[in-house]
Write a protein that holds these residues in place. Structure first.
Motif, PDB file in Angstrom:
ATOM      1  N   TYR A  70     -52.769  18.886  15.973  1.00 35.62           N
ATOM      2  CA  TYR A  70     -51.937  19.059  17.166  1.00 35.62           C
ATOM      3  C   TYR A  70     -50.495  19.297  16.728  1.00 35.62           C
ATOM      4  O   TYR A  70     -50.077  18.845  15.659  1.00 35.62           O
ATOM      5  CB  TYR A  70     -51.996  17.819  18.067  1.00 35.62           C
ATOM      6  CG  TYR A  70     -53.308  17.681  18.799  1.00 35.62           C
ATOM      7  CD1 TYR A  70     -53.463  18.187  20.088  1.00 35.62           C
ATOM      8  CD2 TYR A  70     -54.394  17.070  18.195  1.00 35.62           C
ATOM      9  CE1 TYR A  70     -54.673  18.078  20.757  1.00 35.62           C
ATOM     10  CE2 TYR A  70     -55.611  16.961  18.857  1.00 35.62           C
ATOM     11  CZ  TYR A  70     -55.735  17.469  20.133  1.00 35.62           C
ATOM     12  OH  TYR A  70     -56.942  17.375  20.788  1.00 35.62           O
ATOM     13  N   HIS A  71     -49.747  19.996  17.581  1.00 35.37           N
ATOM     14  CA  HIS A  71     -48.349  20.259  17.266  1.00 35.37           C
ATOM     15  C   HIS A  71     -47.488  20.098  18.521  1.00 35.37           C
ATOM     16  O   HIS A  71     -47.965  20.225  19.636  1.00 35.37           O
ATOM     17  CB  HIS A  71     -48.169  21.660  16.681  1.00 35.37           C
ATOM     18  CG  HIS A  71     -48.437  22.769  17.661  1.00 35.37           C
ATOM     19  ND1 HIS A  71     -49.712  23.128  18.050  1.00 35.37           N
ATOM     20  CD2 HIS A  71     -47.596  23.599  18.338  1.00 35.37           C
ATOM     21  CE1 HIS A  71     -49.649  24.128  18.922  1.00 35.37           C
ATOM     22  NE2 HIS A  71     -48.378  24.432  19.113  1.00 35.37           N
ATOM     23  N   ARG A  72     -46.213  19.811  18.296  1.00 36.91           N
ATOM     24  CA  ARG A  72     -45.220  19.680  19.358  1.00 36.91           C
ATOM     25  C   ARG A  72     -44.678  21.066  19.691  1.00 36.91           C
ATOM     26  O   ARG A  72     -44.320  21.832  18.815  1.00 36.91           O
ATOM     27  CB  ARG A  72     -44.090  18.763  18.875  1.00 36.91           C
ATOM     28  CG  ARG A  72     -42.914  18.608  19.804  1.00 36.91           C
ATOM     29  CD  ARG A  72     -41.881  17.599  19.259  1.00 36.91           C
ATOM     30  NE  ARG A  72     -41.660  17.751  17.831  1.00 36.91           N
ATOM     31  CZ  ARG A  72     -41.990  16.817  16.922  1.00 36.91           C
ATOM     32  NH1 ARG A  72     -42.529  15.669  17.268  1.00 36.91           N
ATOM     33  NH2 ARG A  72     -41.762  17.049  15.643  1.00 36.91           N
ATOM     34  N   LEU A  94     -47.964  18.387  23.602  1.00 44.49           N
ATOM     35  CA  LEU A  94     -48.701  18.240  22.356  1.00 44.49           C
ATOM     36  C   LEU A  94     -49.967  19.063  22.505  1.00 44.49           C
ATOM     37  O   LEU A  94     -50.821  18.759  23.338  1.00 44.49           O
ATOM     38  CB  LEU A  94     -49.030  16.764  22.106  1.00 44.49           C
ATOM     39  CG  LEU A  94     -49.566  16.409  20.722  1.00 44.49           C
ATOM     40  CD1 LEU A  94     -48.495  16.652  19.651  1.00 44.49           C
ATOM     41  CD2 LEU A  94     -50.029  14.963  20.680  1.00 44.49           C
ATOM     42  N   MET A  95     -50.065  20.114  21.706  1.00 47.20           N
ATOM     43  CA  MET A  95     -51.143  21.078  21.877  1.00 47.20           C
ATOM     44  C   MET A  95     -51.924  21.250  20.588  1.00 47.20           C
ATOM     45  O   MET A  95     -51.410  20.988  19.492  1.00 47.20           O
ATOM     46  CB  MET A  95     -50.578  22.415  22.350  1.00 47.20           C
ATOM     47  CG  MET A  95     -49.781  22.285  23.644  1.00 47.20           C
ATOM     48  SD  MET A  95     -49.431  23.872  24.425  1.00 47.20           S
ATOM     49  CE  MET A  95     -51.077  24.355  24.920  1.00 47.20           C
ATOM     50  N   SER A  96     -53.153  21.706  20.714  1.00 46.98           N
ATOM     51  CA  SER A  96     -54.030  21.815  19.558  1.00 46.98           C
ATOM     52  C   SER A  96     -53.518  22.850  18.562  1.00 46.98           C
ATOM     53  O   SER A  96     -52.917  23.853  18.930  1.00 46.98           O
ATOM     54  CB  SER A  96     -55.449  22.178  20.003  1.00 46.98           C
ATOM     55  OG  SER A  96     -55.452  23.426  20.670  1.00 46.98           O
ATOM     56  N   SER A  99     -49.876  20.568  12.977  1.00 45.46           N
ATOM     57  CA  SER A  99     -49.692  19.130  12.780  1.00 45.46           C
ATOM     58  C   SER A  99     -48.367  18.720  13.411  1.00 45.46           C
ATOM     59  O   SER A  99     -47.523  19.565  13.730  1.00 45.46           O
ATOM     60  CB  SER A  99     -49.718  18.772  11.296  1.00 45.46           C
ATOM     61  OG  SER A  99     -48.640  19.392  10.613  1.00 45.46           O
ATOM     62  N   CYS A 100     -48.193  17.413  13.566  1.00 43.26           N
ATOM     63  CA  CYS A 100     -47.004  16.905  14.257  1.00 43.26           C
ATOM     64  C   CYS A 100     -46.627  15.553  13.676  1.00 43.26           C
ATOM     65  O   CYS A 100     -47.491  14.676  13.495  1.00 43.26           O
ATOM     66  CB  CYS A 100     -47.293  16.755  15.752  1.00 43.26           C
ATOM     67  SG  CYS A 100     -45.913  16.106  16.729  1.00 43.26           S
ATOM     68  N   TYR A 129     -51.883  16.151  31.987  1.00 47.28           N
ATOM     69  CA  TYR A 129     -52.216  15.940  30.584  1.00 47.28           C
ATOM     70  C   TYR A 129     -53.670  15.519  30.432  1.00 47.28           C
ATOM     71  O   TYR A 129     -54.294  15.001  31.364  1.00 47.28           O
ATOM     72  CB  TYR A 129     -51.345  14.840  29.988  1.00 47.28           C
ATOM     73  CG  TYR A 129     -49.911  15.193  29.741  1.00 47.28           C
ATOM     74  CD1 TYR A 129     -49.556  16.247  28.907  1.00 47.28           C
ATOM     75  CD2 TYR A 129     -48.890  14.439  30.309  1.00 47.28           C
ATOM     76  CE1 TYR A 129     -48.227  16.552  28.662  1.00 47.28           C
ATOM     77  CE2 TYR A 129     -47.556  14.728  30.064  1.00 47.28           C
ATOM     78  CZ  TYR A 129     -47.230  15.786  29.244  1.00 47.28           C
ATOM     79  OH  TYR A 129     -45.918  16.076  29.001  1.00 47.28           O
ATOM     80  N   LEU A 134     -55.891   9.908  19.095  1.00 43.90           N
ATOM     81  CA  LEU A 134     -55.699  10.741  17.919  1.00 43.90           C
ATOM     82  C   LEU A 134     -55.553   9.882  16.669  1.00 43.90           C
ATOM     83  O   LEU A 134     -54.963   8.803  16.702  1.00 43.90           O
ATOM     84  CB  LEU A 134     -54.468  11.629  18.079  1.00 43.90           C
ATOM     85  CG  LEU A 134     -54.478  12.584  19.277  1.00 43.90           C
ATOM     86  CD1 LEU A 134     -53.234  13.465  19.247  1.00 43.90           C
ATOM     87  CD2 LEU A 134     -55.740  13.438  19.311  1.00 43.90           C
ATOM     88  N   THR A 149     -51.987  14.967  25.729  1.00 41.59           N
ATOM     89  CA  THR A 149     -52.065  16.333  25.227  1.00 41.59           C
ATOM     90  C   THR A 149     -52.171  17.326  26.385  1.00 41.59           C
ATOM     91  O   THR A 149     -52.514  16.952  27.509  1.00 41.59           O
ATOM     92  CB  THR A 149     -53.273  16.498  24.297  1.00 41.59           C
ATOM     93  OG1 THR A 149     -54.490  16.433  25.071  1.00 41.59           O
ATOM     94  CG2 THR A 149     -53.295  15.404  23.229  1.00 41.59           C
ATOM     95  N   SER A 151     -53.801  21.135  27.558  1.00 39.52           N
ATOM     96  CA  SER A 151     -54.745  22.213  27.270  1.00 39.52           C
ATOM     97  C   SER A 151     -54.100  23.570  27.540  1.00 39.52           C
ATOM     98  O   SER A 151     -53.281  23.710  28.462  1.00 39.52           O
ATOM     99  CB  SER A 151     -55.987  22.060  28.157  1.00 39.52           C
ATOM    100  OG  SER A 151     -56.790  23.212  28.102  1.00 39.52           O
TER     101      SER A 151
END
Length: 214
Positions: A70-72, A94-96, A99-100, A129, A134, A149, A151
């Motif tokens: 996931y990333h910001r 925060l989306m797939s 990395s974050c 959300y 995680l 997160t 979608s």
């Protein structure tokens, strides 16, 4: 329960229309997932944006944490807090993918039941959300943390925005809690205060026009 063990997942809504998503049921399911971790589990929450610099609760412990997968990103429409329906602003999601690095915040077991409705009201006033558990890597060991997160199927996802659109939003969009630009800057400063660098956010903020500078 060992922190790296998997947590039983409740069935998630199969719609991304906030009007058809049952926020109360989602909260109950998420609480049930937390209770399934053991007889006296603490709650870990993963903060990646405003939870880093304005969590609105006292964490018993906070750890630098890295999540893979996931990333910001500043790619979620905000039509109330940082914009209006006529001029939507942006907030982080925060989306797939990727990395974050953020913070894992620990709430003691005895405080979770009382805190949870407040945390839920803050993060899920509209149930847009998808709450997920995680796997967070920290220097003190792995933990499973609750994260909120988004979608790509959500209507709140902006899709790809070009630089000119970001520049326009930074210049004009303001909502109940202030401007998108202030929010983005506060997030960058909050991350840096914990030694977290976000070069993608730094690049976006360079798009802000000079007249919008502090």
């Amino acid at each position: 329960m060992h922190p790296a063990q998997s947590i039983p997942r409740a069935r998630r809504p199969d719609t991304w229309d906030p009007a058809r998503r049952d926020g109360a049921r989602m909260m109950a399911d998420t609480l049930a997932e937390w209770r399934s971790q053991g007889p006296t589990p603490d709650l870990w929450v993963f903060g990646y944006a405003s939870l880093v610099w304005r969590p609105e609760f006292d964490a018993a412990e906070q750890r630098l944490a890295r999540v893979h997968g996931y990333h910001r990103c500043l790619q979620m429409w905000s039509r109330v807090n940082r914009g209006t329906p006529e001029r939507p602003g942006l907030v982080f999601a925060l989306m797939s993918g990727g990395s974050c690095t953020g913070l894992a915040l620990r709430v003691p077991h005895t405080q979770v039941e009382a805190l949870f409705p407040t945390l839920w009201a803050r993060e899920m006033p509209n149930p847009v959300y998808d709450p997920k558990w995680l796997h967070c890597q920290t220097a003190q060991g792995p933990v499973q943390a609750l994260a909120f997160t988004l979608s790509r199927r959500s209507p709140n996802y902006t899709g790809t925005l070009d630089d000119e659109r970001y520049r326009d939003i930074f210049t004009h969009c303001r909502g109940r809690y202030g401007s998108t630009l202030d929010y983005a800057r506060q997030t960058l400063h909050g991350l840096r205060a914990h030694g977290i660098e976000d070069h993608a956010l730094e690049r976006l903020l360079r798009l802000a026009p000079p007249e919008a500078a502090d």
